[in-house]
Write an enzyme that holds these catalytic residues in place. Structure first.
Site, mmCIF file in Angstrom:
data_model
loop_
_atom_site.group_PDB
_atom_site.id
_atom_site.type_symbol
_atom_site.label_atom_id
_atom_site.label_comp_id
_atom_site.label_asym_id
_atom_site.label_seq_id
_atom_site.Cartn_x
_atom_site.Cartn_y
_atom_site.Cartn_z
ATOM 1 N N GLU A 82 0.847 -1.197 0.000
ATOM 2 C CA GLU A 82 0.000 0.000 0.000
ATOM 3 C C GLU A 82 0.880 1.244 0.000
ATOM 4 O O GLU A 82 0.471 2.312 0.427
ATOM 5 C CB GLU A 82 -1.029 -0.013 1.131
ATOM 6 C CG GLU A 82 -0.518 -0.305 2.502
ATOM 7 C CD GLU A 82 -1.653 -0.453 3.513
ATOM 8 O OE1 GLU A 82 -2.469 0.468 3.638
ATOM 9 O OE2 GLU A 82 -1.687 -1.486 4.202
ATOM 10 N N CYS A 120 -3.974 -3.573 4.130
ATOM 11 C CA CYS A 120 -3.047 -4.561 4.707
ATOM 12 C C CYS A 120 -3.429 -6.006 4.411
ATOM 13 O O CYS A 120 -2.708 -6.921 4.820
ATOM 14 C CB CYS A 120 -2.957 -4.373 6.221
ATOM 15 S SG CYS A 120 -2.371 -2.746 6.685
ATOM 16 N N HIS A 244 -3.674 -9.768 12.082
ATOM 17 C CA HIS A 244 -3.040 -8.556 11.572
ATOM 18 C C HIS A 244 -2.682 -7.692 12.782
ATOM 19 O O HIS A 244 -3.525 -7.451 13.645
ATOM 20 C CB HIS A 244 -4.016 -7.820 10.640
ATOM 21 C CG HIS A 244 -3.573 -6.447 10.270
ATOM 22 N ND1 HIS A 244 -2.342 -6.199 9.711
ATOM 23 C CD2 HIS A 244 -4.181 -5.237 10.394
ATOM 24 C CE1 HIS A 244 -2.217 -4.898 9.501
ATOM 25 N NE2 HIS A 244 -3.320 -4.295 9.906
#
Ligand code: COA
Length: 444
Positions: A82, A120, A244
């Site tokens: 990203e 993500c 995450h």
């Protein structure tokens, strides 16, 4: 057919920012907000000659050398990021361009290459597609490379600044894998959200508090969807639960909600009733706000119980140890959590073969995904080959002025002339811009 992750390599940015020691005093914040509140100690940051291409290519080169791979063994390469700097040319061709400097020009010419974007979560999506490509039998006996690479920097002074990080993870996807077999069932939770975005800007526009809520809501939906496909998740069904990890305490927030879900309508809920009551049910409330408040209070109390603490220490704590030292690597963060869990087990002589991992990925904007993985026979050999701890130990420790200076070079729109603080050593480096504005790389 067993399909999954056959090898992993990690490349950390070569600089380190001591968060409680160097950043907290400059921001006028209590160091314990970082160490206890967010669970962070250090951030990996890139040196002036590093970026997403160099870190991704360096991780991939290590992986290829260690696994004795030739470019022709790989016919699918996805780079998840990203932090991209080009709306057309993908980071993947920059990375294979680097690798061809070592292996020879044209060696990746028959590999299908792409760049993946969904905040993500995109490396997880790329792994899923690579597994399905192999399961479908259209891979002609070849393997896939998934590389996550990000420089996660926030505006100076932004609340996200103590969670910054930079690094790459390269994952080799194949049949009969050495590290983990990825199970087919996947649960999803997706919604149109604006918790974190980068509308053609280098630094993100973030609603940090909202992003925590969205993360947890999507993760709950993904868990429910996963259970519809794979059956109920129980507290003892997984050796480790990796999430995450934008900052380590985020995983704890996810863990306590997940734990609450697994004990609902079980003997454990009954056993805990005398201590903290039962889980509030929405149907029992006319006022939704009151239900939410009581659910939050129950969840906070659950997080303090011995049964949760014991479970957390065994199942989740090993997954966040690396993140406390690396910071947020965006697309790589959940894959660092997997490495952290397996590395901790390997170092402490724990047997993990045939045990299961629950893996929860999240991308702002927003989507969560949950699946399970079975740990393979040779997982330990793969972990023994990693040098991530050595890399982290060898990082250059920035003072605050150096930190402010080196940031300038990582905003792609700025013309900055900043000297590297470390000496490149057998690695790809950024070497300037070409005549079409392209970025140019060398092997140093
Ligand atoms: N000692 C111990 N703990 C402390 C503390 C101190 N002196 N000061 C604050 N804390 C605790 C807070 O209670 C809070 O804990 P809680 O979340 O359990 O309530 C935690 O530290 C963070 O403090 P807070 O005031 O909420 O921090 P912040 O307003 O600076 O922002 C984020 C925190 C995560 C929102 C911010 O870092 C951010 O925007 N990060 C980027 C986005 C992100 O990572 N989102 C996650 C989902 S993807």
């Amino acid at each position: 057919m067993e399909v999954g992750i056959d090898g992993i390599e990690v490349w950390s940015g070569k600089l380190k920012l001591d968060l409680p020691g160097t950043l907290a005093p400059e921001r006028g914040e209590d160091p314990e907000k970082y160490t206890k509140g967010l669970g962070v100690k250090e951030s990996s940051l890139p040196d002036a000659h590093e970026d997403i291409v160099t870190m991704g290519a360096n991780a991939a080169l290590r992986l290829m050398k260690r696994k004795d791979l030739e470019p022709e063994d790989i016919s699918r390469i996805d780079v998840a990021t990203e932090t991209s700097f080009d709306n057309s040319k993908p980071v993947s061709t920059y990375i294979t361009g680097c690798l061809e400097k070592v292996y020879g020009r044209g060696r990746f010419k028959n590999a299908n290459q792409g760049e993946r974007k969904f905040a993500c979560i995109s490396a997880t999506q790329a792994i899923e597609d690579a597994c399905n490509w192999i399961r479908a039998g259209v891979n002609n006996g070849k393997k896939a490379l998934v590389i996550s690479s990000d420089v996660a920097l926030y505006e100076r002074g932004d609340p996200g600044e103590p969670t910054q990080g930079a690094g790459a993870v390269a994952l080799l996807i194949s049949k009969d894998p050495n590290v983990v077999e990825i199970e087919k069932e996947q649960g999803y939770g997706a919604a149109d959200e604006t918790d974190f975005l980068k509308p053609y800007s280098y630094f993100p526009s973030v609603d940090g508090k909202r992003s925590i809520e969205v993360y947890l809501d999507r993760m709950r939906e993904a868990l429910e969807d996963y259970e519809r496909k794979a059956g109920r998740v129980t507290k003892d069904g997984f050796a480790r639960a990796t999430f995450h990890t934008p900052f380590p305490k985020m995983s704890r927030k996810a863990a306590v909600l997940g734990f609450r879900h697994t004990i609902k309508d079980t003997e454990i809920e009954e056993e805990l009733a005398g201590q903290i009551g039962k889980i509030p049910r929405e149907d029992d409330y006319e006022n939704y706000k009151q239900f939410e408040e009581e659910l939050e209070e129950y969840t906070n109390n659950l997080g303090e119980t011995e049964i949760f603490r014991d479970w957390y220490e065994q199942v989740v704590e090993p997954t966040i140890q690396l993140a406390a030292l690396t910071g947020n690597w965006y697309t790589g963060s959940v894959h660092i959590a997997r490495v952290s869990a397996l590395l901790e087990a390997q170092k402490n002589g724990k047997e993990m073969e045939d045990k299961s991992l629950l893996v929860g990925s999240y991308g702002s904007g927003a989507q969560a995904e949950i699946h399970s993985e079975r740990i393979c026979k040779k997982w330990k050999n793969e972990m023994e080959e990693l040098n991530i701890e050595e890399m982290l130990d060898n990082r250059y420790d920035l003072d605050f002025d150096e930190y402010k200076e080196v940031r300038k070079v990582h905003n792609y729109s700025e013309e900055a002339d900043v000297e590297s603080l470390t000496e490149p050593n057998d690695e790809f480096v950024f070497a300037g811009h070409g005549s079409m504005g392209e970025r140019v790389y060398e092997f140093a």
